[in-house]
Design a protein around this motif. Structure first.
Motif, PDB file in Angstrom:
ATOM      1  N   PHE A   1     -78.907  20.148  45.125  1.00 41.75           N
ATOM      2  CA  PHE A   1     -77.351  20.607  45.393  1.00 41.75           C
ATOM      3  C   PHE A   1     -76.817  19.213  45.868  1.00 41.75           C
ATOM      4  N   GLN A   2     -77.579  18.253  46.444  1.00 40.14           N
ATOM      5  CA  GLN A   2     -76.742  17.064  46.755  1.00 40.14           C
ATOM      6  C   GLN A   2     -76.329  16.253  45.479  1.00 40.14           C
ATOM      7  N   ASP A   3     -77.237  16.101  44.688  1.00 43.74           N
ATOM      8  CA  ASP A   3     -76.721  15.489  43.297  1.00 43.74           C
ATOM      9  C   ASP A   3     -75.653  16.002  42.681  1.00 43.74           C
ATOM     10  N   PHE A   4     -75.622  17.340  42.721  1.00 42.60           N
ATOM     11  CA  PHE A   4     -74.379  17.987  42.328  1.00 42.60           C
ATOM     12  C   PHE A   4     -73.109  18.124  43.098  1.00 42.60           C
ATOM     13  N   LEU A   5     -73.233  17.874  44.371  1.00 48.85           N
ATOM     14  CA  LEU A   5     -72.535  17.738  45.308  1.00 48.85           C
ATOM     15  C   LEU A   5     -71.764  16.385  45.119  1.00 48.85           C
ATOM     16  N   LEU A   6     -72.523  15.448  45.009  1.00 43.17           N
ATOM     17  CA  LEU A   6     -72.031  13.979  44.958  1.00 43.17           C
ATOM     18  C   LEU A   6     -71.234  13.581  43.702  1.00 43.17           C
ATOM     19  N   SER A   7     -71.716  14.423  42.635  1.00 37.86           N
ATOM     20  CA  SER A   7     -71.069  14.192  41.460  1.00 37.86           C
ATOM     21  C   SER A   7     -69.452  14.694  41.488  1.00 37.86           C
ATOM     22  N   ALA A   8     -69.212  16.057  42.268  1.00 34.94           N
ATOM     23  CA  ALA A   8     -68.093  16.632  42.245  1.00 34.94           C
ATOM     24  C   ALA A   8     -67.418  15.674  43.221  1.00 34.94           C
ATOM     25  N   ILE A   9     -67.679  15.360  44.417  1.00 28.26           N
ATOM     26  CA  ILE A   9     -66.963  14.312  45.312  1.00 28.26           C
ATOM     27  C   ILE A   9     -66.701  13.111  44.882  1.00 28.26           C
ATOM     28  N   PHE A  10     -67.315  12.464  43.905  1.00 24.62           N
ATOM     29  CA  PHE A  10     -67.097  10.985  43.143  1.00 24.62           C
ATOM     30  C   PHE A  10     -66.127  11.340  42.212  1.00 24.62           C
ATOM     31  N   SER A  11     -66.099  12.684  41.478  1.00 25.00           N
ATOM     32  CA  SER A  11     -65.164  12.851  40.460  1.00 25.00           C
ATOM     33  C   SER A  11     -63.593  12.907  41.194  1.00 25.00           C
ATOM     34  N   LYS A  12     -63.559  13.131  42.597  1.00 25.08           N
ATOM     35  CA  LYS A  12     -62.349  13.339  43.049  1.00 25.08           C
ATOM     36  C   LYS A  12     -61.861  12.152  44.188  1.00 25.08           C
ATOM     37  N   LEU A  13     -62.940  11.469  44.401  1.00 25.98           N
ATOM     38  CA  LEU A  13     -62.796  10.401  45.459  1.00 25.98           C
ATOM     39  C   LEU A  13     -61.792   9.095  44.795  1.00 25.98           C
ATOM     40  N   ASP A  14     -60.843   8.825  45.413  1.00 26.57           N
ATOM     41  CA  ASP A  14     -60.062   7.486  45.030  1.00 26.57           C
ATOM     42  C   ASP A  14     -61.103   6.565  44.796  1.00 26.57           C
ATOM     43  N   GLU A  15     -60.899   5.723  43.704  1.00 29.63           N
ATOM     44  CA  GLU A  15     -61.793   4.611  43.671  1.00 29.63           C
ATOM     45  C   GLU A  15     -61.794   3.427  45.019  1.00 29.63           C
ATOM     46  N   LYS A  16     -60.518   3.587  45.421  1.00 33.08           N
ATOM     47  CA  LYS A  16     -60.325   2.345  46.380  1.00 33.08           C
ATOM     48  C   LYS A  16     -61.151   2.790  47.542  1.00 33.08           C
ATOM     49  N   TYR A  17     -61.747   3.694  47.721  1.00 37.36           N
ATOM     50  CA  TYR A  17     -62.727   4.145  48.875  1.00 37.36           C
ATOM     51  C   TYR A  17     -64.058   4.018  48.517  1.00 37.36           C
ATOM     52  N   LEU A  18     -64.692   3.590  47.339  1.00 41.92           N
ATOM     53  CA  LEU A  18     -65.819   3.302  46.903  1.00 41.92           C
ATOM     54  C   LEU A  18     -66.649   2.109  47.556  1.00 41.92           C
ATOM     55  N   PRO A  19     -65.906   1.057  47.920  1.00 38.18           N
ATOM     56  CA  PRO A  19     -66.685   0.022  48.745  1.00 38.18           C
ATOM     57  C   PRO A  19     -66.872   0.508  50.032  1.00 38.18           C
ATOM     58  N   GLN A  20     -65.990   1.197  50.676  1.00 40.68           N
ATOM     59  CA  GLN A  20     -66.416   1.942  52.036  1.00 40.68           C
ATOM     60  C   GLN A  20     -67.374   2.738  51.964  1.00 40.68           C
TER      61      GLN A  20
END
Length: 107
Positions: free
Chosen positions: A45-64
């Motif tokens: 579930f965590q892998d599935f959820l993180l995939s969904a989150i990262f598909s929506k998270l603006d790249e500018k937040y990835l360093p944070q």
């Protein structure tokens, strides 16, 4: 269970995963086997959820995000980060849980 899995394994998620097992027809197991199954399912579930989150998270937040994860964050800190940086986090979470359950139960 490793620390990352614990990021998303709070009581509501544990109950959700138990419900997934129930709906899949997995009911007659002893307590330890069921706990192990929930733990394994939590990893999926965590892998599935993180995939969904990262598909929506603006790249500018990835360093944070990376900095947060490097600091061994609490589940609450992760949740606060996601809610702050994904305005539609609750709807993403709801849709992802439904999709995960549908896939898991039908497999």
């Amino acid at each position: 269970m490793d620390n990352q899995t614990k990021l998303f394994l709070n009581e509501p998620i544990r109950l959700f995963l138990e419900m997934c097992l129930w709906e899949k027809g997995i009911r007659d197991t002893n307590e330890q086997v069921r706990a192990d199954m929930v733990e394994d399912l939590a990893n999926d579930f965590q892998d599935f959820l993180l995939s969904a989150i990262f598909s929506k998270l603006d790249e500018k937040y990835l360093p944070q995000w990376k900095a947060l994860m490097d600091g061994n964050p609490t589940p609450q800190a992760v949740l606060e980060f996601l809610k702050s940086n994904l305005p539609d986090f609750d709807s993403i979470m709801e849709a992802t849980m439904k999709e995960f359950k549908d896939i898991y139960v039908s497999a």
